[in-house]
Motif scaffolding. Structure first.
Motif, PDB file in Angstrom:
ATOM      1  N   TYR A  34       0.857  -1.188   0.000  1.00 51.55           N
ATOM      2  CA  TYR A  34       0.000   0.000   0.000  1.00 51.55           C
ATOM      3  C   TYR A  34       0.890   1.233   0.000  1.00 51.55           C
ATOM      4  N   SER A  35       0.630   2.120  -0.945  1.00 53.28           N
ATOM      5  CA  SER A  35       1.440   3.323  -1.089  1.00 53.28           C
ATOM      6  C   SER A  35       0.531   4.549  -1.045  1.00 53.28           C
ATOM      7  N   PRO A  36       0.330   5.149   0.159  1.00 54.17           N
ATOM      8  CA  PRO A  36      -0.555   6.314   0.256  1.00 54.17           C
ATOM      9  C   PRO A  36      -0.018   7.520  -0.509  1.00 54.17           C
ATOM     10  N   ILE A  37       1.322   7.640  -0.558  1.00 46.44           N
ATOM     11  CA  ILE A  37       1.985   8.654  -1.371  1.00 46.44           C
ATOM     12  C   ILE A  37       3.158   7.978  -2.062  1.00 46.44           C
ATOM     13  N   ASP A  38       3.670   8.610  -3.108  1.00 47.75           N
ATOM     14  CA  ASP A  38       4.728   7.981  -3.895  1.00 47.75           C
ATOM     15  C   ASP A  38       5.970   7.677  -3.070  1.00 47.75           C
ATOM     16  N   LEU A  52       4.945 -11.584   7.411  1.00 50.09           N
ATOM     17  CA  LEU A  52       5.946 -10.545   7.230  1.00 50.09           C
ATOM     18  C   LEU A  52       5.284  -9.183   7.067  1.00 50.09           C
ATOM     19  N   PHE A  53       5.948  -8.149   7.567  1.00 53.43           N
ATOM     20  CA  PHE A  53       5.462  -6.787   7.337  1.00 53.43           C
ATOM     21  C   PHE A  53       6.640  -5.822   7.388  1.00 53.43           C
ATOM     22  N   GLY A  54       6.487  -4.675   6.735  1.00 50.50           N
ATOM     23  CA  GLY A  54       7.569  -3.695   6.697  1.00 50.50           C
ATOM     24  C   GLY A  54       7.159  -2.461   5.926  1.00 50.50           C
ATOM     25  N   GLY A  55       8.101  -1.571   5.744  1.00 51.07           N
ATOM     26  CA  GLY A  55       7.827  -0.340   5.033  1.00 51.07           C
ATOM     27  C   GLY A  55       9.085   0.292   4.474  1.00 51.07           C
ATOM     28  N   GLU A  56       8.891   1.199   3.499  1.00 51.59           N
ATOM     29  CA  GLU A  56       9.987   1.927   2.869  1.00 51.59           C
ATOM     30  C   GLU A  56       9.623   3.404   2.787  1.00 51.59           C
ATOM     31  N   TRP A  57      10.649   4.251   2.944  1.00 51.87           N
ATOM     32  CA  TRP A  57      10.421   5.699   2.900  1.00 51.87           C
ATOM     33  C   TRP A  57      11.545   6.340   2.095  1.00 51.87           C
ATOM     34  N   ASP A  58      11.154   6.985   1.004  1.00 52.73           N
ATOM     35  CA  ASP A  58      12.113   7.734   0.203  1.00 52.73           C
ATOM     36  C   ASP A  58      12.314   9.095   0.866  1.00 52.73           C
ATOM     37  N   THR A  59      13.324   9.193   1.702  1.00 48.47           N
ATOM     38  CA  THR A  59      13.533  10.449   2.439  1.00 48.47           C
ATOM     39  C   THR A  59      14.000  11.575   1.521  1.00 48.47           C
ATOM     40  N   THR A  60      14.743  11.230   0.487  1.00 50.88           N
ATOM     41  CA  THR A  60      15.124  12.187  -0.556  1.00 50.88           C
ATOM     42  C   THR A  60      14.976  11.488  -1.894  1.00 50.88           C
TER      43      THR A  60
END
Length: 495
Positions: free
Chosen positions: A361-365, A399-407
């Motif tokens: 699930y990607s609420p924002i890019d 399994l669960f996790g997340g990714e964040w493009d900080t820049t």
């Protein structure tokens, strides 16, 4: 002593899985997995393994991922058995002894390759989908020592002059399953893709076990086991000859033979037979077995996009592997487990089928959340001695996790994995065991340029304990646990 050989024989069940996954399956084939194990519905080059249908949604062109992992694992068995108190190297006041094995896998490589065209993605994956290192027990295992201890206890109980024992023991198992996977994904439309592929597995394993310097404690100190057997056998034979002569005198005189004399005859005859059976093992045991085998497994997958969600599924069919032995054991034995080591014998070591489901699930890019599940069809596989039938249920993972493009160039990610196995007292043993666990992983990816990215991650598994109690003797029990730490570096090229 026969039990010693049996214990060593089932050593080939010692799989060195220093990675994440099922009993015989490694699921961490990339640095992306280490930093976020819930990759089953993620769109990335690592999807060549975890979500192959989704790789077709990457940009057109050539993509290459190179991964290196280092894994360090320990296996610890806290074994309790009263016979340990008879051992020279043990605490005479404690029936508990710790046996620890160390498994190192300094180089676990994997390579993912994809060439994307408008509607197609041609893919290849080179990895280690099973095994992955060597596990060494410098002081052997409890199943080895307890058997020697039982022999010493039996000799003591039968008044054969044994007061204790000493021994040197060693065990090492090394196992790698090298995998080559090729396949293609087709973009049915802008939201749906399908995948079909085939994986070839080459299994390579070596197992070593040794029992040496076996000694028996007597009233005159410790003596070599072979010398003890020879001297004791001579003494028992002489006593038996005397008893037989006495019985014959009664029989020749037509008188009834005293019952106590017949009991003594039976005990001495039994002791002579047992000592004779032990004689061929008086110099200890040395075992070397090399195994190799090849197997194939089809793989299918699907990926579907719906708004901010991405759904994916993959099914890996069972990999049928028959590992052929090159062994020091050349003759058939009356002990079934020993026959697993016969030179030329083919041993069942299937990698179970696996089903994987995932949602992203990607609420924002810039932000992505992942959930996944793995189910391993262990009980449908074929393992030596039909050991899969002893499992209580199939293995599974959440399994669960997340990714964040900080820049624009830097991405941080983290995740966790819960693993559950179908252990039972009949299945688990100190030569091959897995225990329930949960794992965490975290790391980053940094784009050095539009074409080059570097990645780093750390992954650690926290294991529970499993305690097995001997149903016939509650004083005998074993408690199993493990540790596992993995560090990885990777590089990705997008051309």
């Amino acid at each position: 002593m026969k039990k010693i050989v049996t214990a060593i024989a089932v050593l080939t069940m010692t799989t060195v899985n220093a990675l994440a996954g099922g009993i015989l399956t490694n699921t961490n084939q990339s640095i992306d997995f280490l930093r976020n194990p819930a990759r089953d519905a993620a769109i990335g080059l690592d999807g060549v393994y975890s979500n192959p249908a989704g790789v077709v949604f990457l940009p057109e062109g050539f993509h290459l991922g190179i991964n290196w992992q280092y894994a360090h694992q320990t296996r610890t068995i806290e074994s309790t058995n009263p016979v340990y108190m008879m051992g020279k190297k043990n605490d005479p006041n404690s029936a508990t002894k710790i046996f620890e094995g160390v498994a190192n896998a300094p180089v676990i490589p994997s390579v993912q390759i994809a060439y994307n065209m408008e509607h197609w993605s041609l893919q290849a994956n080179l990895s280690v989908p099973g095994g992955g290192g060597a596990c060494e027990f410098e002081n052997g295992l409890g199943s080895f020592e307890s058997t020697v201890g039982k022999i010493a206890q039996s000799l003591y109980d039968n008044n054969l002059g044994a007061l204790g024992y000493d021994m040197d023991s060693y065990m090492k198992g090394r196992q790698y399953y090298y995998g080559v996977q090729i396949g293609a994904a087709c973009k049915v439309n802008s939201n749906l893709s399908l995948y079909g592929g085939l994986r070839m597995i080459y299994g390579d394993a070596t197992y070593k076990a040794k029992l040496s310097n076996i000694q028996v404690k007597t009233a005159n100190g410790y003596v070599d086991f072979g010398s003890y057997l020879q001297a004791t056998s001579t003494t028992v034979s002489n006593k038996l000859d005397q008893v037989n002569a006495g019985i014959k005198q009664y029989q020749d005189a037509g008188a009834p033979v005293p019952a106590d004399l017949l009991v003594t005859q039976a005990k001495l005859a039994g002791a002579k037979e047992n000592l004779g059976q032990l004689e061929k093992y008086s110099e200890g045991v040395n075992l070397l077995c090399n195994q190799a085998g090849v197997g194939f497994a089809p793989i299918v997958g699907i990926d579907y996009k719906l708004g901010h969600f991405n759904f994916a599924a993959k099914y890996e069919f069972r990999t049928q592997i028959r590992m052929k032995n090159e062994s020091t054991v050349n003759e058939a034995s009356e002990i079934p487990a020993v026959n697993k080591f016969r030179d030329g014998e083919k041993v069942n070591e299937d990698i179970p089928a696996m089903a994987a489901l995932g949602v992203q699930y990607s609420p924002i890019d810039q932000l992505r959340f992942n959930v996944g599940g793995h189910y391993f069809f262990d009980k449908d596989a074929s393992w030596y001695g039909n050991s899969q039938e002893k499992l209580g249920h199939n293995s599974y993972e959440i399994l669960f996790g997340g990714e964040w493009d900080t820049t624009e160039n830097l991405t941080f990610s983290a995740g966790a994995q819960l693993t559950r196995y179908g252990n039972t007292n009949d299945y688990i043993n100190d030569m091959s065991f897995v225990v329930n666990s949960y794992s965490i992983g975290f790391g980053f990816s940094y784009k050095l340029s539009k074409k080059v990215s570097v990645k780093a991650a750390y992954f650690q598994t926290y294991y529970g304990d499993y305690t097995r109690i001997d149903a016939s003797n509650p004083e005998v029990k074993d408690s199993f646990t493990r540790t596992n730490r993995v560090f990885g570096l990777g590089c990705q090229l997008d051309l």
